[in-house]
Design an enzyme around this catalytic site. Structure first.
Site, PDB file in Angstrom:
ATOM      1  N   HIS A 131      -1.578  14.260  47.884  1.00  0.00           N
ATOM      2  CA  HIS A 131      -1.779  15.708  47.896  1.00  0.00           C
ATOM      3  C   HIS A 131      -2.389  16.091  49.258  1.00  0.00           C
ATOM      4  O   HIS A 131      -3.103  15.292  49.861  1.00  0.00           O
ATOM      5  CB  HIS A 131      -2.758  16.046  46.771  1.00  0.00           C
ATOM      6  CG  HIS A 131      -2.944  17.503  46.505  1.00  0.00           C
ATOM      7  ND1 HIS A 131      -3.806  18.283  47.247  1.00  0.00           N
ATOM      8  CD2 HIS A 131      -2.408  18.326  45.575  1.00  0.00           C
ATOM      9  CE1 HIS A 131      -3.788  19.516  46.772  1.00  0.00           C
ATOM     10  NE2 HIS A 131      -2.944  19.567  45.764  1.00  0.00           N
ATOM     11  N   ASP A 209      -8.174   9.145  44.322  1.00  0.00           N
ATOM     12  CA  ASP A 209      -8.090  10.559  43.988  1.00  0.00           C
ATOM     13  C   ASP A 209      -7.715  10.677  42.513  1.00  0.00           C
ATOM     14  O   ASP A 209      -6.569  10.455  42.134  1.00  0.00           O
ATOM     15  CB  ASP A 209      -7.034  11.220  44.885  1.00  0.00           C
ATOM     16  CG  ASP A 209      -6.775  12.674  44.517  1.00  0.00           C
ATOM     17  OD1 ASP A 209      -7.329  13.144  43.500  1.00  0.00           O
ATOM     18  OD2 ASP A 209      -6.016  13.342  45.243  1.00  0.00           O
ATOM     19  N   GLN A 212      -5.575  14.092  39.056  1.00  0.00           N
ATOM     20  CA  GLN A 212      -4.590  14.189  37.979  1.00  0.00           C
ATOM     21  C   GLN A 212      -4.848  13.189  36.855  1.00  0.00           C
ATOM     22  O   GLN A 212      -4.189  13.236  35.829  1.00  0.00           O
ATOM     23  CB  GLN A 212      -3.172  13.970  38.531  1.00  0.00           C
ATOM     24  CG  GLN A 212      -2.675  15.054  39.457  1.00  0.00           C
ATOM     25  CD  GLN A 212      -2.463  16.391  38.762  1.00  0.00           C
ATOM     26  OE1 GLN A 212      -2.270  16.453  37.546  1.00  0.00           O
ATOM     27  NE2 GLN A 212      -2.525  17.466  39.524  1.00  0.00           N
ATOM     28  N   LYS A 235      -9.338  20.613  36.137  1.00  0.00           N
ATOM     29  CA  LYS A 235      -8.171  19.896  35.611  1.00  0.00           C
ATOM     30  C   LYS A 235      -8.558  18.994  34.428  1.00  0.00           C
ATOM     31  O   LYS A 235      -7.756  18.198  33.957  1.00  0.00           O
ATOM     32  CB  LYS A 235      -7.520  19.055  36.710  1.00  0.00           C
ATOM     33  CG  LYS A 235      -6.944  19.889  37.861  1.00  0.00           C
ATOM     34  CD  LYS A 235      -6.130  19.025  38.783  1.00  0.00           C
ATOM     35  CE  LYS A 235      -6.043  19.566  40.191  1.00  0.00           C
ATOM     36  NZ  LYS A 235      -4.855  20.382  40.438  1.00  0.00           N
ATOM     37  N   CYS A 373       1.924  21.023  47.138  1.00  0.00           N
ATOM     38  CA  CYS A 373       0.950  20.517  48.120  1.00  0.00           C
ATOM     39  C   CYS A 373       1.211  19.064  48.488  1.00  0.00           C
ATOM     40  O   CYS A 373       0.269  18.311  48.752  1.00  0.00           O
ATOM     41  CB  CYS A 373      -0.486  20.680  47.628  1.00  0.00           C
ATOM     42  SG  CYS A 373      -1.009  22.379  47.484  1.00  0.00           S
TER      43      CYS A 373
HETATM   44  C1  LIG Z   1      -3.469  14.673  43.208  1.00  0.00           C
HETATM   45  C2  LIG Z   1      -4.342  15.830  43.579  1.00  0.00           C
HETATM   46  N1  LIG Z   1      -5.322  15.658  44.475  1.00  0.00           N
HETATM   47  C3  LIG Z   1      -6.130  16.662  44.830  1.00  0.00           C
HETATM   48  C4  LIG Z   1      -6.012  17.922  44.312  1.00  0.00           C
HETATM   49  C5  LIG Z   1      -6.932  19.006  44.773  1.00  0.00           C
HETATM   50  O1  LIG Z   1      -7.815  19.403  43.791  1.00  0.00           O
HETATM   51  P1  LIG Z   1      -8.748  20.669  44.003  1.00  0.00           P
HETATM   52  O2  LIG Z   1      -7.869  21.767  44.515  1.00  0.00           O
HETATM   53  O3  LIG Z   1      -9.292  20.949  42.648  1.00  0.00           O
HETATM   54  O4  LIG Z   1      -9.806  20.307  44.987  1.00  0.00           O
HETATM   55  C6  LIG Z   1      -5.003  18.159  43.374  1.00  0.00           C
HETATM   56  C7  LIG Z   1      -4.838  19.520  42.800  1.00  0.00           C
HETATM   57  O5  LIG Z   1      -3.823  20.130  42.812  1.00  0.00           O
HETATM   58  C8  LIG Z   1      -4.151  17.083  43.007  1.00  0.00           C
HETATM   59  O6  LIG Z   1      -3.157  17.282  42.123  1.00  0.00           O
END
Ligand SMILES: Cc1ncc(COP(=O)(O)O)c(C=O)c1O
Lengths: 416, 142
Positions: A131, A209, A212, A235, A373
Site C-alpha cells: 500500500h 503491515d 488488513q 479497519k 493505493c
Molecule cells: C495494506 C494497507 N496498509 C496500510 C493502509 C493505510 O491505513 P491507514 O490509512 O488507516 O493509515 C491500508 C488502508 O487502506 C492498507 O490496506
C-alpha cells in the site's frame, strides 16, 4: 488471555448485523450492502456506546490529574493497552504504542528507528504489493539518506510470494524488510511468520503491515515474532484516528522519540530533557482518548466472536464470490485461488471499474473502484483500476448473490 | 435506474464503444494531460492549431465510460473551432457538468452529459479530457 483459536461452530452474520446501526438503512431505495470493508469497516453499537459513555461520564485528561475523572480516564485508556497486547498476543503491554493509524505508525518507525539505524548504501526490502502507506515513508527516507529500495516481485495475477523469493532477496545490504500481511488489492495472505524467521536469521529488522489482517484473522505476535507490527482501529470495527504500533521493547528503548511535547517527558528544564520509557516516549501530547476507548471495545467485540471464525467467514464469502465471478465473460480476477483473505478484486475488459461501482451503488451496493493505493502493483499487472468487494462479519452469501446479479445487469447494459 | 439511464445516455454509450479521434497526433503543436490520481484514469489531448483554428483534435488514454465518451465528444466538438470558441465550449461543458443546466445553443452530444451533476463522484471523470484541452490551449498561448 490468549486468543481463542478453536471455535467449533460458525457464527450467524444475520445476528451480527443487528449490532451495526449503519447497516439498517436503504441506499437508492435498496437495502445497503456494504462491501468496502477493505477501506474501512463499520462499527458495532458496543463501540459507539463505549465512546459515548466515555464522553458522558469519564472525560478528562489522562496521566496528569489527581481527581476522580482523570483517574477513570487514565484507567480506561491504559486498560486498552492490555486489551491490545492480549488481542495481538504481544509479549508485553509496554510494547504497544498508540498512534493515529497504520500510516502514522509506519512513519514513526521510518523517522525514528530507520532514521537512526540506516545509512547510505543500505537497502530496504519491500514487496511490489505494498500500500502507498508502506511505500512512500520509505521512499522519502531513501531520498533523504541515499538508501536503496528493492521489491520482492509479484509475478502473476495470483500474487503469491514465496519464502524462496524472499530468502534470495535478503542479502547482506538489506537492513529492513517491511511487508504487508494481507494485500488489500490481491487478497493474498503472506506467510508473515516464515518471512520474519528468514529475516531474523540474517539480522534483518522486520515491519509487518497488519492493516488488513488485524481485524480479520488471529494475530499471535509471539508466534510471528516481527520487530514491528502496525494496524489501524478503523479497519477492526473501531473508530478512525487511532492505530497501534507494536515494537520489540529493546528496539523501542533505543529509538529516539518521534514527536516532542507533554506526556512523553520524564523531566524538562530549560536546557535539558529526559524522556519517559516506552511506550509513553512515543505518545506526545493529549492522546485520542475516546478513540482508544472505542478501539478497546472493538477488539473485545471481535474476540468474543473469535478471530478464527471471522477469518473463516470472510474467506468463505470471498471464495464463493471468486468462484462465481470467474464464470462471467471478459473478467480477470486477481488474487490466489486458495487461502484467499476476505476480499476479491476484478477487472472486466468491457466495463471500467468506475462505471461498475456507479451501477452497484444504484443497487445499494458499496464497492471500491480504482488502484486501491497500490499504483505500482497495478502498473505491474498492466491495469489502471479494478473493482473490489471486501467482506466482513456482517456480510452474507445473499449479499454476494445480489452483487453477482448486479454485475450481470451492468455487463449486459454495456455489452448488449 | 432512471437516473442511470440519464447518466449513460445513448450518446455516451456510443462514444464509449466507438471513440472518435482516438489516436496520438504526431503533428500536434499543443497537448495537455488529465489525470485522476484517485482512480488512475488518464488522458492526453492533442491539438494541431493552424492559424487561429483547431485543425485537428485527438486523444489517447484510458478510463471509465464517462471519461472516455466525454473525451471523444470533446474531439468532435472542438475540431474546427477557433481557440476562443474552444475555450467557450469548455466552459459551457463545465456548466453542464456542475449544474445539469442545458443552454439552448448547446450541441446535443454535450447536453447528453447533463445527468452527471447528480453523481458528484463522477464529475471529475467527465471533465478530465476537457481540463486537459484547456491546459493545451493555455500552453499554446504562451
Ligand atoms: C495494506 C494497507 N496498509 C496500510 C493502509 C493505510 O491505513 P491507514 O490509512 O488507516 O493509515 C491500508 C488502508 O487502506 C492498507 O490496506
Amino acid at each position: 488471555m490468549t486468543i481463542e483459536t478453536k471455535h467449533s461452530t460458525s457464527f450467524d452474520p444475520e445476528i451480527q448485523r443487528k449490532n451495526f446501526p449503519i447497516l439498517q438503512q436503504e441506499i437508492h431505495g435498496k437495502p445497503l450492502i456494504y462491501l468496502d470493508n477493505g477501506a474501512t469497516t463499520q462499527k458495532p453499537s458496543a463501540v459507539l456506546e463505549a465512546m459515548d459513555h466515555y464522553y458522558r461520564k469519564d472525560n478528562s485528561n489522562v496521566h496528569r490529574g489527581i481527581h476522580t475523572l482523570s483517574n477513570r480516564a487514565t484507567e480506561s485508556f491504559e486498560q486498552v493497552r492490555d486489551t491490545v497486547a492480549n488481542f495481538l498476543n504481544a509479549p508485553s503491554r509496554e510494547e504497544i504504542v498508540f498512534t493515529k493509524g497504520t500510516t502514522e505508525a509506519i512513519n514513526l518507525v521510518a523517522r525514528t528507528w530507520a532514521e537512526q539505524n540506516l545509512n547510505e548504501g543500505d537497502v530496504i526490502l519491500l514487496t511490489e504489493m505494498e500500500h502507498h502507506s508502506n511505500l512512500v515513508p520509505w521512499q522519502l527516507l531513501a531520498q533523504r539518506k541515499g538508501l536503496e529500495i528493492r521489491y520482492v516481485p509479484v509475478t502473476d495475477d495470483e500474487g503469491i510470494l514465496t519464502t524462496e523469493q524472499v530468502d534470495k532477496m535478503l542479502t547482506p545490504e538489506v537492513k529492513l524488510f517491511a511487508f504487508t500481511h494481507i494485500s488489500n488489492t490481491l487478497g493474498v495472505v503472506n506467510p508473515a511468520r516464515e518471512f520474519c524467521a528468514l529475516a531474523r536469521k540474517k539480522g534483518v529488522v522486520t515491519l509487518v503491515d497488519g492493516a488488513q489482517s488485524a481485524g480479520h484473522m488471529p494475530i499471535d505476535l509471539q508466534d510471528m515474532q516481527p520487530d514491528f507490527f502496525v494496524f489501524s482501529g478503523h479497519k477492526t470495527a473501531g473508530p478512525t484516528g487511532v492505530g497501534v504500533l507494536y515494537g520489540r521493547f529493546e528496539l523501542l528503548e533505543q529509538m529516539p522519540p518521534f514527536h516532542g511535547g507533554g506526556e512523553m517527558i520524564d523531566r524538562v528544564s530549560f536546557d535539558r530533557v529526559t524522556f519517559k520509557k516506552p511506550p509513553h516516549k512515543f505518545e506526545a501530547g493529549t492522546p485520542n482518548i475516546a478513540e482508544v476507548v472505542g478501539l478497546g471495545a472493538s477488539l473485545k467485540y471481535l474476540s468474543n466472536i473469535g478471530m478464527d471464525r471471522i477469518f473463516a467467514h470472510d474467506h468463505e464469502l470471498a471464495a464463493y464470490a471468486d468462484e462465481h465471478l470467474r464464470s462471467l465473460p471478459g473478467i480477470r480476477v486477481l488474487g490466489p485461488r486458495q487461502n484467499r483473505a476476505g476480499l476479491v478484486s476484478f477487472h472486466f475488459d468491457k466495463v471500467h471499474a468506475h462505471d461498475l461501482v456507479t451501477f452497484a451503488d444504484m443497487d445499494g451496493i458499496a464497492l471500491r473502484g480504482g488502484h486501491h493505493c497500490t499504483q505500482p502493483l497495478m502498473e505491474k499487472l498492466g491495469l489502471h483500476s479494478t473493482a473490489r468487494a471486501s467482506f466482513y462479519l456482517y456480510n452474507t452469501k445473499q449479499e454476494v448473490d445480489r452483487l453477482l446479479e448486479n454485475l450481470n445487469k451492468t455487463l449486459s447494459f454495456f455489452t448488449s | 435506474m432512471q437516473n442511470l439511464l440519464e447518466l449513460y445516455q445513448a450518446v455516451i454509450l456510443d462514444h464509449n464503444r466507438n471513440p472518435r479521434n482516438f489516436r496520438t497526433l504526431p503533428a500536434a503543436n499543443a497537448q495537455g494531460r488529465g489525470e485522476n490520481p484517485a482512480c488512475g484514469d488518464q488522458y492526453e489531448v492533442f491539438l494541431r492549431i493552424e492559424k487561429e483554428a483547431l485543425a485537428e483534435v485527438t486523444f489517447q488514454g484510458s478510463g471509465c465510460a464517462i471519461s472516455r465518451a466525454s473525451a471523444s465528444v470533446l474531439t468532435t466538438e472542438l475540431t474546427g473551432q477557433t481557440r476562443a470558441e474552444a475555450k467557450e465550449s469548455i466552459k459551457a461543458f463545465q456548466t453542464v457538468i456542475e449544474t445539469g443546466e442545458i443552454a439552448e445553443s448547446l450541441p446535443v452530444s454535450m447536453a447528453a452529459f447533463s445527468g452527471i451533476h447528480k453523481f458528484p463522484a463522477r464529475r471529475k471523470c467527465a471533465m478530465l479530457a476537457w481540463e486537459a484541452a484547456m491546459q493545451a490551449l493555455e500552453e499554446a498561448n504562451r
